[in-house]
Design a protein around this motif. Sequence first.
Motif, PDB file in Angstrom:
ATOM      1  N   GLU A   1      91.666  46.544 -34.795  1.00  0.00           N
ATOM      2  CA  GLU A   1      91.649  45.848 -36.086  1.00  0.00           C
ATOM      3  C   GLU A   1      92.469  44.567 -36.053  1.00  0.00           C
ATOM      4  OE1 GLU A   1      92.624  48.446 -39.303  1.00  0.00           O
ATOM      5  OE2 GLU A   1      91.139  49.943 -38.709  1.00  0.00           O
ATOM      6  N   MET A   2      93.783  44.640 -35.797  1.00  0.00           N
ATOM      7  CA  MET A   2      94.618  43.449 -35.683  1.00  0.00           C
ATOM      8  C   MET A   2      95.525  43.612 -34.466  1.00  0.00           C
ATOM      9  SD  MET A   2      97.583  41.906 -38.235  1.00  0.00           S
ATOM     10  CE  MET A   2      96.521  41.852 -39.663  1.00  0.00           C
ATOM     11  N   ASP A   3      95.383  42.711 -33.470  1.00  0.00           N
ATOM     12  CA  ASP A   3      96.227  42.861 -32.291  1.00  0.00           C
ATOM     13  C   ASP A   3      97.607  42.248 -32.537  1.00  0.00           C
ATOM     14  OD1 ASP A   3      96.212  40.066 -31.748  1.00  0.00           O
ATOM     15  OD2 ASP A   3      94.456  40.244 -30.471  1.00  0.00           O
TER      16      ASP A   3
ATOM     17  N   GLU B   1      97.872  38.405 -33.289  1.00  0.00           N
ATOM     18  CA  GLU B   1      97.449  38.096 -34.662  1.00  0.00           C
ATOM     19  C   GLU B   1      98.549  38.481 -35.653  1.00  0.00           C
ATOM     20  OE1 GLU B   1      92.681  38.628 -34.868  1.00  0.00           O
ATOM     21  OE2 GLU B   1      93.790  40.437 -34.382  1.00  0.00           O
ATOM     22  N   PHE B   2      99.151  39.627 -35.429  1.00  0.00           N
ATOM     23  CA  PHE B   2     100.230  40.109 -36.297  1.00  0.00           C
ATOM     24  C   PHE B   2     101.409  39.133 -36.276  1.00  0.00           C
ATOM     25  CE2 PHE B   2     103.831  42.628 -37.581  1.00  0.00           C
ATOM     26  CZ  PHE B   2     103.341  43.595 -38.454  1.00  0.00           C
TER      27      PHE B   2
END
Length: 354
Positions: A58-60, A63-64
């Motif tokens: 979903e969010m690596d 990205e976080f």
Amino acid sequence: MKAIIVDDEELARSRLSILLSEIKDVTLCGSFGAAAEAMQYIEENPVDVVFLDISMPEMDGMEFANLLLERQSSARVVFVTGYEEYAVEAFAVEAVDYLLKPISRERLAKTMQRFAKKQQFQAQRLYVFCFGGFRVSVQADGDETINWRSPKVEELFALLVCKGSVSRDEIIDTLWEDFPLGKAMKNLNSTVYYIRRALQQYGLEDCMVTTRRQISLDRKKFTCDLYEFERLQKSAWNTEQELEQLNELYRGELFQGKTYEWSFGKAQTLEKNMISNLLQAAEQREVQKRPEEAERLYMRALEINPFHETACGKLLDFYIRTGRKEKAKQLRKEMDQILSEEAPPLLLAFRKRV
């Protein structure tokens, strides 16, 4: 120190939780398997450090980390991953450290020492000098100059100082115009990494803010002679104190001695503004019947640019008005020599005679 763990692997979260529990002054406030839950927690609670996995659904992790930067979160990131290839990119998003799994107690302890050291450096400040060259120093026990890894690392930092905020595309077009895009992006990431490393040893890496699209410097976190000059230049000729400050700041042209082609236009504009302030101030001193000060200001303008015809003309008229024909004759002779032969001016000797 308040910490959270963000990792989709439960076993990895469990092991890191145990290791953190053994470190003094660290409080583990949460352990999350989903990035969205962790982000919501950070928005609602104070967090000092996030131990963040890179490969997550979903969010690596990248990205976080970029999202934390965009939201200007005070939480710092320590990447925890099984992959080495993300190290340079990790520091480009202001990571405190990059830990490879499985993490040892000794390696984690070093990371926390680094974080604590950064906290101790909070009172230090960066000082950037752009006129008469380019120098970056740190206020610590002494005035310590930062040494950059390469001329390109220094040039990128100078570009960021000059422009404040620059898109990644513009940086590539400016510094790596002839490179293939992939190689240019790699060079940019590694150069950003080396800037951050140079600043990190003083706990000052927060000066640079990176996102996916642009890189910028936080002007509130450092002092720069260029910014002070730009603040004063519009009306400094009108007040004694501000003119003196402007004159002290202008120790030479912008980035003097550097071959930064992107800065040449700005350097010319700043020189033009400086001379304009000096000439207006000199005319004002004449009106105020202060001829010695007026002469000093006219001469300062010619010292900055011996080829400036307006400054030369105004000084020539000043000598004629004050009945100093020999001075006018000598100045005219020197300027004729400069304009006809482009020879180095004799203004230094001339200043001694004035």
